[in-house]
Design a protein around this motif. Structure first.
Motif, mmCIF file in Angstrom:
data_model
loop_
_atom_site.group_PDB
_atom_site.id
_atom_site.type_symbol
_atom_site.label_atom_id
_atom_site.label_comp_id
_atom_site.label_asym_id
_atom_site.label_seq_id
_atom_site.Cartn_x
_atom_site.Cartn_y
_atom_site.Cartn_z
ATOM 1 N N GLU A 1 0.837 -1.205 0.000
ATOM 2 C CA GLU A 1 0.000 0.000 0.000
ATOM 3 C C GLU A 1 0.868 1.250 0.000
ATOM 4 O OE1 GLU A 1 -3.218 0.510 -0.280
ATOM 5 O OE2 GLU A 1 -3.697 -1.625 -0.434
ATOM 6 N N ALA B 1 2.819 1.651 -3.257
ATOM 7 C CA ALA B 1 1.967 2.144 -4.347
ATOM 8 C C ALA B 1 1.677 3.626 -4.159
ATOM 9 C CB ALA B 1 0.665 1.348 -4.381
ATOM 10 N N LYS C 1 -13.811 -1.280 -1.113
ATOM 11 C CA LYS C 1 -13.889 -0.003 -1.825
ATOM 12 C C LYS C 1 -14.168 -0.202 -3.312
ATOM 13 C CE LYS C 1 -9.993 2.120 -0.612
ATOM 14 N NZ LYS C 1 -9.035 3.212 -0.435
ATOM 15 N N ASN D 1 -14.414 2.415 -6.480
ATOM 16 C CA ASN D 1 -14.237 3.825 -6.824
ATOM 17 C C ASN D 1 -14.227 4.073 -8.317
ATOM 18 O OD1 ASN D 1 -13.983 4.648 -4.175
ATOM 19 N ND2 ASN D 1 -11.782 4.242 -4.152
ATOM 20 N N GLU E 1 -12.677 7.124 -10.439
ATOM 21 C CA GLU E 1 -11.862 8.343 -10.349
ATOM 22 C C GLU E 1 -11.861 8.899 -8.936
ATOM 23 O OE1 GLU E 1 -12.619 11.246 -13.342
ATOM 24 O OE2 GLU E 1 -11.659 10.043 -14.882
ATOM 25 N N GLY E 2 -11.696 8.035 -7.956
ATOM 26 C CA GLY E 2 -11.566 8.471 -6.575
ATOM 27 C C GLY E 2 -12.885 8.628 -5.845
ATOM 28 N N ARG F 1 -16.343 5.742 -17.621
ATOM 29 C CA ARG F 1 -15.052 5.837 -16.934
ATOM 30 C C ARG F 1 -14.712 4.535 -16.199
ATOM 31 N NH1 ARG F 1 -15.783 10.677 -13.198
ATOM 32 N NH2 ARG F 1 -17.857 9.776 -13.120
ATOM 33 N N GLN F 2 -13.413 4.348 -15.993
ATOM 34 C CA GLN F 2 -12.918 3.115 -15.375
ATOM 35 C C GLN F 2 -13.334 3.023 -13.902
ATOM 36 O OE1 GLN F 2 -9.056 1.913 -16.960
ATOM 37 N NE2 GLN F 2 -8.367 1.908 -14.853
ATOM 38 N N ASP G 1 -9.811 -5.144 -2.708
ATOM 39 C CA ASP G 1 -9.882 -6.544 -2.302
ATOM 40 C C ASP G 1 -11.270 -6.865 -1.730
ATOM 41 O OD1 ASP G 1 -7.349 -6.861 -3.080
ATOM 42 O OD2 ASP G 1 -6.464 -6.914 -1.070
ATOM 43 N N PRO H 1 -9.924 -7.879 -6.047
ATOM 44 C CA PRO H 1 -9.428 -6.720 -6.766
ATOM 45 C C PRO H 1 -9.713 -6.821 -8.260
ATOM 46 C CG PRO H 1 -7.612 -8.178 -6.200
ATOM 47 C CD PRO H 1 -8.825 -8.724 -5.529
ATOM 48 N N THR I 1 -10.463 -4.235 -12.070
ATOM 49 C CA THR I 1 -10.606 -2.961 -12.755
ATOM 50 C C THR I 1 -11.492 -3.198 -13.969
ATOM 51 O OG1 THR I 1 -8.334 -2.465 -12.127
ATOM 52 C CG2 THR I 1 -9.358 -0.993 -13.720
ATOM 53 N N LEU J 1 -14.508 -1.449 -17.005
ATOM 54 C CA LEU J 1 -15.042 -0.299 -17.728
ATOM 55 C C LEU J 1 -16.367 -0.762 -18.324
ATOM 56 C CD1 LEU J 1 -12.715 1.961 -19.691
ATOM 57 C CD2 LEU J 1 -14.894 1.426 -20.694
ATOM 58 N N ASN K 1 -8.699 -6.673 -15.159
ATOM 59 C CA ASN K 1 -8.205 -7.736 -14.288
ATOM 60 C C ASN K 1 -9.269 -8.007 -13.236
ATOM 61 O OD1 ASN K 1 -7.351 -5.089 -13.010
ATOM 62 N ND2 ASN K 1 -6.954 -6.507 -11.352
ATOM 63 N N ARG L 1 -3.402 8.721 -14.527
ATOM 64 C CA ARG L 1 -4.118 8.048 -13.449
ATOM 65 C C ARG L 1 -4.726 6.729 -13.919
ATOM 66 N NH1 ARG L 1 -6.542 10.310 -8.827
ATOM 67 N NH2 ARG L 1 -8.300 9.113 -8.096
ATOM 68 N N ARG M 1 -9.817 7.716 -23.407
ATOM 69 C CA ARG M 1 -10.123 6.385 -22.849
ATOM 70 C C ARG M 1 -10.259 5.351 -23.960
ATOM 71 N NH1 ARG M 1 -13.222 9.453 -18.769
ATOM 72 N NH2 ARG M 1 -11.904 9.328 -16.935
ATOM 73 N N LEU N 1 -0.283 -1.075 -9.560
ATOM 74 C CA LEU N 1 -0.584 0.323 -9.227
ATOM 75 C C LEU N 1 -2.055 0.628 -9.487
ATOM 76 C CD1 LEU N 1 2.588 2.111 -10.646
ATOM 77 C CD2 LEU N 1 1.937 1.921 -8.247
ATOM 78 N N ARG O 1 -4.389 0.097 -6.877
ATOM 79 C CA ARG O 1 -4.315 1.019 -5.729
ATOM 80 C C ARG O 1 -4.293 2.464 -6.208
ATOM 81 N NH1 ARG O 1 -0.925 -3.313 -4.828
ATOM 82 N NH2 ARG O 1 -1.435 -4.550 -2.994
ATOM 83 N N ASP P 1 -7.141 7.719 -3.992
ATOM 84 C CA ASP P 1 -8.532 8.148 -3.874
ATOM 85 C C ASP P 1 -8.691 9.647 -4.057
ATOM 86 O OD1 ASP P 1 -9.290 5.627 -3.370
ATOM 87 O OD2 ASP P 1 -9.289 5.828 -1.196
ATOM 88 N N LYS Q 1 -8.969 13.047 -5.250
ATOM 89 C CA LYS Q 1 -9.060 13.729 -6.542
ATOM 90 C C LYS Q 1 -8.287 15.043 -6.540
ATOM 91 C CE LYS Q 1 -12.728 13.350 -9.332
ATOM 92 N NZ LYS Q 1 -14.118 13.433 -9.784
#
Lengths: 433, 185
Positions: free
Chosen positions: A47, A50, A155, A157, A159-160, A172-173, A178, A197, A199, A201, A211, B38, B79, B104, B107, B110, B112
């Motif tokens: 963590e 990263a 979590k 998310n 873009e945060g 958006r992605q 986990d 975990p 990712t 779209l 993944n 990002r 994208r 990466l 993780r 978060d 922005k």
């Protein structure tokens, strides 16, 4: 390590990680350094590693933005050379502003009117058709965004920003931490559940999984994008997908899926009961559970062509001299063995001990073990009490795994292809609101 | 600013106004570059994708719809480029760098606010305090695009020392910018 390697890793680990992150951001790390950074991103301090690497990446971009005109210069250069630009107007404008002129084309003779005239009606029809198709596509695209039906376990998310139930998902992605589970539903009732975990779209009638694991209950013409291939359902289907390290597998429970074979470039099918690995191998999708306590030697015959298999079980290490020997062998009977004992796990080749790791927690008790193929000749072991994943190599494709010892083994599951569709998939779905 | 960007983009589309498109480029390239980074965790790849985005945006400007946010439109092009890259980058081409990117991406930060222009302004202020050899090192690597090995040759120092020096200098600058941002809040 090259002569230009950063700080010695043992002198000052924090500084070494910072140097590695800087080298990575600049694209200058050699293989050994890349491997070191990769290890940092998978160890206990992943963590923090990263977080630091992201900071250095962002800062390096800031430095480029503030100090380098290269980005804008490169766009101008590409326009100057017509790279990827079909229209000359902008090129001319930019070139004009930077004091250059594009070479003019020689004039060409006008086309004979008699030759050109018959094309006019066709052009009008073609333009009309394009306009109609565009209107249809645009009107469809505006109503086919998926909606979040369920989020739990960790979590999720975009873009945060946290993804929430009832949110309409755009293009958006989305990143899942986990154990996080996300269920999406499209307006036509197509559903997908993703477990982190991962990712992803989301698209109109489709989902790209970079993944992670995902399960689908969808109608025909649903598209699934994966790092190594793309697939499309041909009829109502229920299927599972797993993508790790850019290698994916797909299992079809119900329905039919088409994909393009990466070796033959032909479009092929995966039918119900079959699984596909890396867009090249189709095999029987197996999921076996061996109920009850197994005290007798257990041997699992693997299908090396299957490419992807996994075996998980719980071992009870009750007495201090308890030991479970897991042996992986190839067709030439060359063996590598893993010994699981109270407090440790070790690898052996013949009489030689290759490595040993201590297990955390109470030495005697139950441990859940998972062995998953990584390639045809290697697999990854993870288990409770072990803080890292172990890569287990054998020179040629593993043909079988056997287990024996003075211990009881329970809840054995062996399977090929992705994990079966779990009970928690598609909860809260089917237009539940 | 959003309406202004839309107006510029419409001018670029309808009247082939090059200055209007250049204005869109100037106002949005920070966002596109930062967002692409990002979403791929690779500085060089992010720059390539961002460049391709603007070149394509110009060639496809007629597809821009009035009232759409140019930022959102450019991000969707970026994208799409990134997705194409992932499709092309099949198993044969994957290597350690991709595996690192993948770790990466699991993780992604978060916060922005990490990507605001206020941070760039703070960095600019900190950069004014850097002079001599240190400034030369930053210019060689970030302005002229030299590798740290090549920059080491120019500065007459060992390559390993050069990357260490750069790494420490960037850390100092980053901390300076973070502190200035904190002070302003």
């Amino acid at each position: 390590m090259s002569p230009s390697s950063p700080s010695n890793s043992t002198d000052n680990p924090e500084q070494y990680l910072l140097d590695l992150a800087t080298g990575f951001a600049l694209g200058e790390l050699n293989d050994a350094e890349l491997k070191d950074l990769y290890e940092h991103l998978r160890n206990d301090d992943a963590e923090e590693a990263a977080k630091l690497t992201w900071k250095v990446l962002a800062h390096t971009l800031d430095m480029r933005m503030k100090l380098s005109p290269q980005f804008l210069d490169t766009i101008r250069h590409r326009i100057e050379h017509g790279d990827g630009v079909k229209d000359d107007a902008f090129s001319g404008g930019i070139l004009g502003r930077i004091g250059k002129k594009r070479a003019q084309l020689d004039p060409i003779a006008a086309i004979n009117d008699e030759v050109r005239r018959p094309l006019a009606p066709l052009l009008i029809i073609a333009t009309g058709l394009i306009a109609v198709v565009t209107i249809i596509v645009l009107s469809m695209a505006s109503v086919v965004q998926p909606v979040v039906r369920h989020v739990s376990g960790g979590k999720v998310n975009q873009e945060g920003a946290a993804v929430e139930v009832a949110q309409v998902i755009d293009h958006r992605q989305i990143a899942l931490g986990d154990h996080a589970v996300l269920t999406l539903e499209w307006p036509n009732g197509d559903m997908a559940s993703v477990q982190g975990p991962a990712t992803i779209l989301a698209r109109e009638q489709g989902l790209t999984l970079f993944n992670g694991q995902a399960w689908f209950d969808v109608g025909p013409n649903f598209h699934i994008g994966l790092p190594d291939f793309g697939a499309q359902t041909l009829k109502p289907s229920r299927l599972a997908v797993d993508s790790q390290d850019h290698v994916s597998s797909l299992g079809v429970e119900v329905g039919t899926v088409s994909y393009k074979n990466t070796q033959t470039s032909e479009v092929s099918m995966v039918e119900a009961g079959q699984a596909l690995w890396n867009a090249s191998h189709v095999f029987k999708w197996q999921n076996q559970r061996l109920e009850g306590i197994r005290r007798d030697p257990l041997s699992l015959k693997l299908d090396p062509v299957a490419g992807q298999w996994s075996c998980s079980f719980t071992v009870s290490l009750v007495s201090s001299d308890a030991v479970l020997r897991c042996t992986a062998a190839n067709k030439r009977n060359e063996e590598v063995a893993i010994h699981i004992e109270p407090g440790s796990i070790s690898a052996h080749k013949g009489e030689k001990e290759l490595w040993r790791f201590q297990l955390s927690g109470t030495p005697r008790g139950q441990r859940r073990v998972n062995i998953r193929s990584q390639s045809l000749s290697s697999c990854v072991i993870s288990m409770s009490g072990l803080d890292k994943k172990i890569e287990w190599h054998i020179d040629t494709p593993i043909d079988r795994i056997s287990m024996q010892g003075t211990v009881a083994v329970v809840n054995v599951r062996y399977g090929t292809g992705p994990s079966p569709i779990p009970d928690f998939a598609f909860v809260q779905g089917k237009n539940s609101d | 600013m959003a309406d202004q960007l839309d107006e510029w983009m419409c001018l670029a589309r309808d009247e082939e106004d090059h200055d209007a498109f250049a204005a869109v480029l100037n106002e949005t390239h920070h966002l596109i570059r930062a967002t692409t980074l990002r979403e791929c965790a690779d500085g060089d790849l992010a720059e390539e994708i961002a460049q391709e985005t603007f070149v394509r945006a110009w060639s496809k400007r007629h597809q821009y719809r009035t009232g759409t946010s140019p930022r959102a439109w450019l991000l969707s092009i970026a994208r799409s480029q990134l997705l194409d890259y992932h499709r092309r980058n099949n198993r044969e081409h994957r290597h350690l760098r991709d595996l690192i990117r993948q770790e990466l991406m699991r993780r992604t930060p978060d916060d922005k606010d990490e990507w605001t222009t206020a941070r760039l302004d703070a960095l600019e202020e900190c950069l004014t305090g850097v002079a001599g050899d240190q400034r030369e090192l930053l210019d060689l690597v970030h302005q002229q695009g030299l590798t740290t090995d090549a920059a080491a040759d120019v500065l007459g120092i060992k390559a390993a020392a050069c990357r260490k020096r750069l790494s420490r200098l960037q850390q100092t600058l980053r901390q300076c910018a973070e502190k200035r941002l904190q002070d302003k809040l």
